[in-house]
Write a protein that holds these residues in place. Structure first.
Motif, PDB file in Angstrom:
ATOM      1  N   GLU A 240      16.156 -12.705  73.582  1.00 49.78           N
ATOM      2  CA  GLU A 240      15.171 -13.726  73.948  1.00 49.78           C
ATOM      3  C   GLU A 240      13.770 -13.142  73.877  1.00 49.78           C
ATOM      4  OE1 GLU A 240      16.328 -15.379  77.704  1.00 49.78           O
ATOM      5  OE2 GLU A 240      17.889 -16.610  76.769  1.00 49.78           O
ATOM      6  N   ASP A 241      12.796 -14.026  74.074  1.00 48.35           N
ATOM      7  CA  ASP A 241      11.397 -13.637  74.007  1.00 48.35           C
ATOM      8  C   ASP A 241      10.708 -14.146  75.266  1.00 48.35           C
ATOM      9  OD1 ASP A 241       9.055 -12.729  72.195  1.00 48.35           O
ATOM     10  OD2 ASP A 241       8.432 -14.706  72.901  1.00 48.35           O
ATOM     11  N   GLU A 242       9.594 -13.519  75.603  1.00 55.30           N
ATOM     12  CA  GLU A 242       8.891 -13.938  76.818  1.00 55.30           C
ATOM     13  C   GLU A 242       8.234 -15.299  76.698  1.00 55.30           C
ATOM     14  OE1 GLU A 242       6.483 -10.411  76.969  1.00 55.30           O
ATOM     15  OE2 GLU A 242       7.153 -10.076  79.020  1.00 55.30           O
TER      16      GLU A 242
ATOM     17  N   ARG B 237      10.155 -25.963  76.097  1.00 59.88           N
ATOM     18  CA  ARG B 237      11.209 -25.396  75.251  1.00 59.88           C
ATOM     19  C   ARG B 237      11.688 -24.067  75.819  1.00 59.88           C
ATOM     20  NH1 ARG B 237       7.768 -27.587  71.191  1.00 59.88           N
ATOM     21  NH2 ARG B 237       6.798 -25.589  70.655  1.00 59.88           N
ATOM     22  N   TRP B 238      10.719 -23.297  76.308  1.00 64.17           N
ATOM     23  CA  TRP B 238      11.089 -21.991  76.848  1.00 64.17           C
ATOM     24  C   TRP B 238      11.890 -22.152  78.156  1.00 64.17           C
ATOM     25  CZ3 TRP B 238      10.367 -18.792  81.096  1.00 64.17           C
ATOM     26  CH2 TRP B 238      10.750 -17.450  80.902  1.00 64.17           C
ATOM     27  N   LEU B 239      11.450 -23.043  79.015  1.00 60.50           N
ATOM     28  CA  LEU B 239      12.156 -23.250  80.287  1.00 60.50           C
ATOM     29  C   LEU B 239      13.591 -23.731  80.059  1.00 60.50           C
ATOM     30  CD1 LEU B 239       9.368 -24.900  82.486  1.00 60.50           C
ATOM     31  CD2 LEU B 239      10.503 -22.693  82.886  1.00 60.50           C
ATOM     32  N   HIS B 240      13.785 -24.548  79.029  1.00 61.26           N
ATOM     33  CA  HIS B 240      15.110 -25.120  78.767  1.00 61.26           C
ATOM     34  C   HIS B 240      15.744 -24.480  77.536  1.00 61.26           C
ATOM     35  CE1 HIS B 240      14.159 -28.035  81.846  1.00 61.26           C
ATOM     36  NE2 HIS B 240      12.995 -28.226  81.261  1.00 61.26           N
ATOM     37  N   ARG B 241      15.455 -23.190  77.348  1.00 63.29           N
ATOM     38  CA  ARG B 241      15.865 -22.533  76.106  1.00 63.29           C
ATOM     39  C   ARG B 241      17.384 -22.434  75.976  1.00 63.29           C
ATOM     40  NH1 ARG B 241      13.842 -19.193  79.777  1.00 63.29           N
ATOM     41  NH2 ARG B 241      14.813 -17.175  80.250  1.00 63.29           N
ATOM     42  N   GLN B 242      18.089 -22.325  77.088  1.00 62.89           N
ATOM     43  CA  GLN B 242      19.543 -22.194  76.958  1.00 62.89           C
ATOM     44  C   GLN B 242      20.162 -23.475  76.424  1.00 62.89           C
ATOM     45  OE1 GLN B 242      20.034 -20.722  80.874  1.00 62.89           O
ATOM     46  NE2 GLN B 242      19.884 -18.577  80.208  1.00 62.89           N
ATOM     47  N   GLU B 243      19.650 -24.599  76.883  1.00 56.73           N
ATOM     48  CA  GLU B 243      20.142 -25.875  76.370  1.00 56.73           C
ATOM     49  C   GLU B 243      19.783 -26.014  74.879  1.00 56.73           C
ATOM     50  OE1 GLU B 243      19.026 -29.087  78.929  1.00 56.73           O
ATOM     51  OE2 GLU B 243      19.561 -30.578  77.402  1.00 56.73           O
TER      52      GLU B 243
ATOM     53  N   VAL C  78      10.781 -19.600  66.837  1.00 59.00           N
ATOM     54  CA  VAL C  78       9.767 -20.648  66.732  1.00 59.00           C
ATOM     55  C   VAL C  78       8.641 -20.335  67.709  1.00 59.00           C
ATOM     56  CG1 VAL C  78       9.302 -23.080  67.263  1.00 59.00           C
ATOM     57  CG2 VAL C  78      11.335 -22.445  65.934  1.00 59.00           C
ATOM     58  N   ALA C  79       7.426 -20.231  67.181  1.00 57.90           N
ATOM     59  CA  ALA C  79       6.299 -19.883  68.047  1.00 57.90           C
ATOM     60  C   ALA C  79       5.399 -21.080  68.335  1.00 57.90           C
ATOM     61  CB  ALA C  79       5.472 -18.765  67.410  1.00 57.90           C
ATOM     62  N   THR C  80       5.210 -21.967  67.362  1.00 58.59           N
ATOM     63  CA  THR C  80       4.185 -23.005  67.513  1.00 58.59           C
ATOM     64  C   THR C  80       4.805 -24.400  67.460  1.00 58.59           C
ATOM     65  OG1 THR C  80       3.850 -23.185  65.121  1.00 58.59           O
ATOM     66  CG2 THR C  80       2.529 -21.528  66.283  1.00 58.59           C
TER      67      THR C  80
ATOM     68  N   PRO D 202      12.934 -21.945  70.386  1.00 57.06           N
ATOM     69  CA  PRO D 202      14.073 -21.037  70.296  1.00 57.06           C
ATOM     70  C   PRO D 202      13.688 -19.649  69.757  1.00 57.06           C
ATOM     71  CG  PRO D 202      14.185 -22.722  68.580  1.00 57.06           C
ATOM     72  CD  PRO D 202      13.052 -23.090  69.480  1.00 57.06           C
ATOM     73  N   HIS D 203      14.450 -18.671  70.179  1.00 60.81           N
ATOM     74  CA  HIS D 203      14.270 -17.277  69.749  1.00 60.81           C
ATOM     75  C   HIS D 203      15.566 -16.575  70.076  1.00 60.81           C
ATOM     76  CE1 HIS D 203      12.974 -13.050  69.928  1.00 60.81           C
ATOM     77  NE2 HIS D 203      11.904 -13.387  69.275  1.00 60.81           N
ATOM     78  N   ASN D 204      16.477 -16.510  69.104  1.00 58.33           N
ATOM     79  CA  ASN D 204      17.782 -15.939  69.407  1.00 58.33           C
ATOM     80  C   ASN D 204      18.551 -15.635  68.127  1.00 58.33           C
ATOM     81  OD1 ASN D 204      19.910 -15.059  71.106  1.00 58.33           O
ATOM     82  ND2 ASN D 204      19.383 -16.666  72.591  1.00 58.33           N
ATOM     83  N   VAL D 205      19.761 -15.139  68.316  1.00 57.13           N
ATOM     84  CA  VAL D 205      20.676 -14.830  67.211  1.00 57.13           C
ATOM     85  C   VAL D 205      21.866 -15.779  67.351  1.00 57.13           C
ATOM     86  CG1 VAL D 205      22.062 -13.048  66.100  1.00 57.13           C
ATOM     87  CG2 VAL D 205      19.947 -12.421  67.286  1.00 57.13           C
ATOM     88  N   TYR D 206      22.079 -16.629  66.334  1.00 57.02           N
ATOM     89  CA  TYR D 206      23.046 -17.727  66.454  1.00 57.02           C
ATOM     90  C   TYR D 206      24.222 -17.503  65.511  1.00 57.02           C
ATOM     91  CZ  TYR D 206      18.942 -19.789  68.634  1.00 57.02           C
ATOM     92  OH  TYR D 206      17.852 -20.006  69.437  1.00 57.02           O
ATOM     93  N   PRO D 207      25.440 -17.857  65.965  1.00 57.86           N
ATOM     94  CA  PRO D 207      26.629 -17.649  65.129  1.00 57.86           C
ATOM     95  C   PRO D 207      26.686 -18.653  63.981  1.00 57.86           C
ATOM     96  CG  PRO D 207      27.227 -18.765  67.161  1.00 57.86           C
ATOM     97  CD  PRO D 207      25.767 -18.428  67.281  1.00 57.86           C
TER      98      PRO D 207
END
Lengths: 401, 413
Positions: free
Chosen positions: B234-236, B287-293, B257-259, B240-245
């Motif tokens: 994850e990122d601060e 998006r960051w707060l609900h990043r897991q969803e 995704v930054a912007t 999304p910011h992750n590694v997906y299967p």
């Protein structure tokens, strides 16, 4: 002090560099030159380097002047704003390039051409100029226009798969912490740039350097990544990930009384030292499940510092976990003055890491904190480019800077 | 011979050992420097025998593929440094060289009479660049280490872990990054000497070469008295910011995704699904707060596609998405193939090998692989005769006395 300021006291004294870089890789490359005395001017768009919008921020309050990432990567540079979206801004860029030895840039391939500043043209105009292009995938090849942040490049360079060792099992491949791929990309590009600068010093001739961050990440694992084509291509299909680490149960990090350590007893005398340290029975010449158990129990009964110093006293390579706080507290780093205090108008004085090297004749020096946005517009546009204050105001009004 | 690299004419003596030292010298050799590896038969570079990173061991000192990868483009002088005549030979070579590099424990060279003060008497503008685990000063100056210890002591291990996993040690990359820093330091000194005529001593610490990568985390502690914790993938701030299967077993794609613009591009590439219209995902903070969803939705999409399909679809829309390549994928990838990252070369004792070219393309003075790693002592006779001007009888005498060595004859097939 007079001695330190004498001519030749900086390794790159007299070298002028223009940086058009954002986030980490290109700014880090330029910082490595700035730290050693090159006169680096950082060009930012009027909205600033995106690193200014990345935290962490002083007191957690978002502020483009207090991003720790930006402050770290841009010490010792001057900073100007320049709007390359307008023709008058692009004309200024060309004027600035006439002044420098090195241009470090991270624009996507094709952008300089769109701006009417193709590389071939720049090289013709300025034969002594070194242009260091730092891009995610290099300036050629099918992915040359692909976008990538640090996470994409660490994994795209093949290292994410290797970091996933036994301890992580089937969890996703893991990213190197804290912009590692981008740092490696900037460091690698700085090596090539200094090679080209040496040649330029001898011959007066510049050149273009195509530096791919993906390749910089890959290069560090050249011995592992080439195992696939050399050992299993055409026969087995299982891709090799990273290999084992050292002997038996000591691979990876091991828990101890108050944290984590690693022991790398690779050579026989180191193994013997380790056996002595943990009180193994005489004749313990190679790892066994019983010795692994003894080792684990011994580690669990000792602290990180006890293990680290005990092992090193017997010439057994060992490491203990260091967080950012531990780095600042390290007796070794303090004795070597690895951190130097740099004052900044918005954050006050902070301890900055210096460099991985100590140069006896040209020591690392803090010259100035990271620039405030546009801080050196007057100095550079009026000094380097001989613009008057009136012209500068006009440029600002026209949205060029 | 093709055009040579920018360091053509620079001569480097390499007393390196393992990875951090030798790889730094190899980078200079890629750039055209003439690098002479100084080795003894009694204690040869241990990469000739084994590799901690790849877990391989080698029966014969000339057949290590790992040594080959880390010592391309060099020559080898096999000399016994415990013999004073051997040291004399090396001293004569110092007088003809520009840089002396190595990474044996601090103090070893001084005991051999080859410390910096000795060397600069032989050649006043010599550059000596020495690398060690903790540096040549300070209370831990004699400490020994390898890549795993540098990773843990240098702070990068703490940042490279899942919040609930042990710190990882990364891999041999840590040694090679230290080696890259070593090359950088030598190049800084070479550039300084070019303009001033002055040499110097450069002291590299592998631990510090890694600690500089934690600069922003150190400043965060100084700013806010908070230790930056491990983030996994994850990122601060980004999500999304992750590694997906992906569809195939153990294949993965990274997406970041930054912007807001990138977010809209992502949603468009996914075909504008209903879940993406959720107002909680409209701004980056949400998006960051609900990043897991968010990650669960994205994963449902990536699982339906191969990693390359996902990359092509997302990159076409301008989203940063790249597979987590394994060894096989990165070798077979059309991009690395198009850029010629992997090339073939022949090693006299190993045979044909695929090696990785230097990580930069220089337009006018190309960096290149010009030779395999040397056999132990492969260039002994050449160096003594052509550089030091020794006669054949003198060389034969030194060999007979065991001061210098020729390579071991190759094993019969």
């Amino acid at each position: 002090m007079a001695d330190a300021l004498a001519r030749g006291a900086d390794a790159l004294e007299g070298i002028k560099v223009l940086e058009l870089g954002s986030l980490v890789a290109a700014p880090y490359c330029a910082k490595l030159l700035a730290d050693m005395g090159a006169e680096v001017v950082k060009v930012e768009p009027p909205a600033g380097d995106p690193a200014r919008a990345r935290g962490p921020f002083f007191k957690d309050l978002p502020d483009p002047e207090t991003s720790a990432l930006y402050l770290y990567l841009n010490t010792n540079k001057r900073g100007i704003t320049l709007n390359l979206e307008v023709a008058s801004g692009r004309a200024l860029l060309q004027e600035l390039l006439a002044q420098v030895d090195v241009f470090i840039e991270d624009t996507p391939p094709g952008r300089l051409e769109e701006w009417g500043l193709p590389l071939a043209h720049l090289r013709q105009l300025y034969p002594g100029l070194i242009v260091t292009s730092i891009t995610p995938f290099g300036r050629t090849g099918p992915y040359r226009r692909y976008r990538a942040y640090d996470i994409n490049l660490f994994h795209g360079g093949g290292q994410g798969f290797m970091v996933r060792n036994d301890a992580l099992g089937k969890r996703p491949p893991l990213t190197g912490g804290g912009y590692l791929a981008e740092f490696d990309g900037g460091l690698s590009a700085a090596v090539a740039t200094l090679g080209a600068l040496y040649h330029q010093g001898l011959t007066g001739l510049g050149q273009h350097l195509d530096c791919s961050i993906q390749e910089a990440v890959m290069a560090l694992e050249r011995a592992t990544l080439t195992r696939y084509p050399n050992e299993v291509a055409g026969s087995a299909t299982t891709p090799l990930s990273a290999g084992s680490r050292g002997r038996s149960g000591m691979s990876g990090t091991q828990p101890c009384k108050d944290g984590w350590v690693t022991i790398a007893a690779l050579e026989e005398h180191q193994w013997a030292g380790l056996m002595k340290l943990i009180g193994a029975p005489p004749g313990s010449l190679r790892p066994t499940p019983e010795l692994d158990e003894l080792l684990r129990a011994w580690l669990a009964a000792h602290t990180m510092d006890e293990i680290y110093h005990g092992a090193e006293a017997l010439s057994v390579p060992a490491g203990r976990l260091h967080t950012s706080k531990d780095l600042l507290a390290s007796a070794q780093l303090q004795a070597r003055e690895f951190f130097q205090s740099i004052d900044h108008p918005r954050t006050g004085a902070l301890p900055y890491p210096t460099a991985g090297y100590r140069m006896s004749a040209t020591p690392w020096r803090a010259r100035r904190p990271a620039p405030l946005l546009g801080q050196h517009n007057t100095e550079v546009y009026c000094g380097w480019l001989q613009r008057s204050q009136v012209e500068l105001t006009r440029l600002a009004d026209a949205g060029a800077i | 011979m093709a055009a040579a690299g920018p360091l053509q004419g620079v001569r480097v003596l390499d007393f390196g050992w393992a990875w951090a030292g030798p790889y730094g010298c190899t980078l200079l050799a890629f750039l055209g420097a003439e690098v002479i590896k100084i080795e003894g038969q009694k204690r040869p570079d241990y990469s000739r025998r084994m590799s901690m990173t790849t877990g391989q061991t080698f029966d014969n000192l000339d057949q290590s593929t790992v040594f080959n990868d880390m010592n391309l483009n060099k020559e080898s002088l096999a000399v016994d440094l415990s013999n004073p005549k051997g040291v004399t030979m090396v001293k004569r070579l110092v007088g003809l060289s520009d840089v002396v590099m190595g990474n044996m424990r601090p103090g070893v060279m001084d005991r051999l009479g080859l410390g910096y003060d000795d060397l600069r008497r032989l050649k006043p503008d010599i550059i000596m660049c020495w690398s060690s685990a903790a540096g040549s000063t300070g209370p831990y100056r004699g400490h020994v280490g390898y890549a795993p210890t540098f990773a843990l002591l240098g702070g990068i291990s703490h940042l490279t872990r899942y919040p609930d996993s042990p710190p990882t040690l990364l891999s041999g990359s840590i040694d090679a990054a230290s080696g890259t820093t070593f090359a950088l330091a030598a190049l800084l000194a070479l550039n300084h000497r070019l303009r001033t005529g002055r040499g110097q001593f450069v002291d590299v610490s592998s631990t510090e070469a890694i600690a500089v990568f934690s600069g922003h985390a150190v400043l965060e502690y100084a700013l806010n008295h908070r230790v930056q914790g491990p983030l996994g993938n994850e990122d601060e701030a980004m999500a999304p910011h992750n590694v997906y299967p992906c569809q195939d077993d153990d294949t993965w794609i990274t997406i970041a995704v930054a912007t807001d613009q990138e977010w809209r591009a992502l949603v468009g590439a996914l075909g504008g699904p209903g879940w993406a219209q959720d107002p909680r995902f409209a701004a980056s903070q949400g998006r960051w707060l609900h990043r897991q969803e968010l990650d669960r939705h994205l994963e449902a999409w990536t699982r339906q596609r191969t990693d390359h399909e996902a990359m092509a679809l997302l990159q076409a829309a301008g989203v940063a998405a790249v597979p987590s390549f394994n060894n096989r994928q990165i070798y077979e990838d059309p991009h690395t193939q198009a850029r010629g990252v992997f090339t073939k070369m022949r090693h006299p004792a190993i045979g044909e090998r695929i090696v990785m070219r230097p990580p930069w393309l220089l337009s006018d003075t190309p960096a290149a692989i010009t030779a395999p790693a040397p056999l132990l002592g492969q260039h002994t006779a050449h160096i003594l005769r052509d550089l030091l001007g020794l006669t054949e009888p003198a060389i034969a005498e030194l060999k007979a006395e065991g001061v210098v060595y020729d390579p071991t004859p190759p094993l019969p097939d």
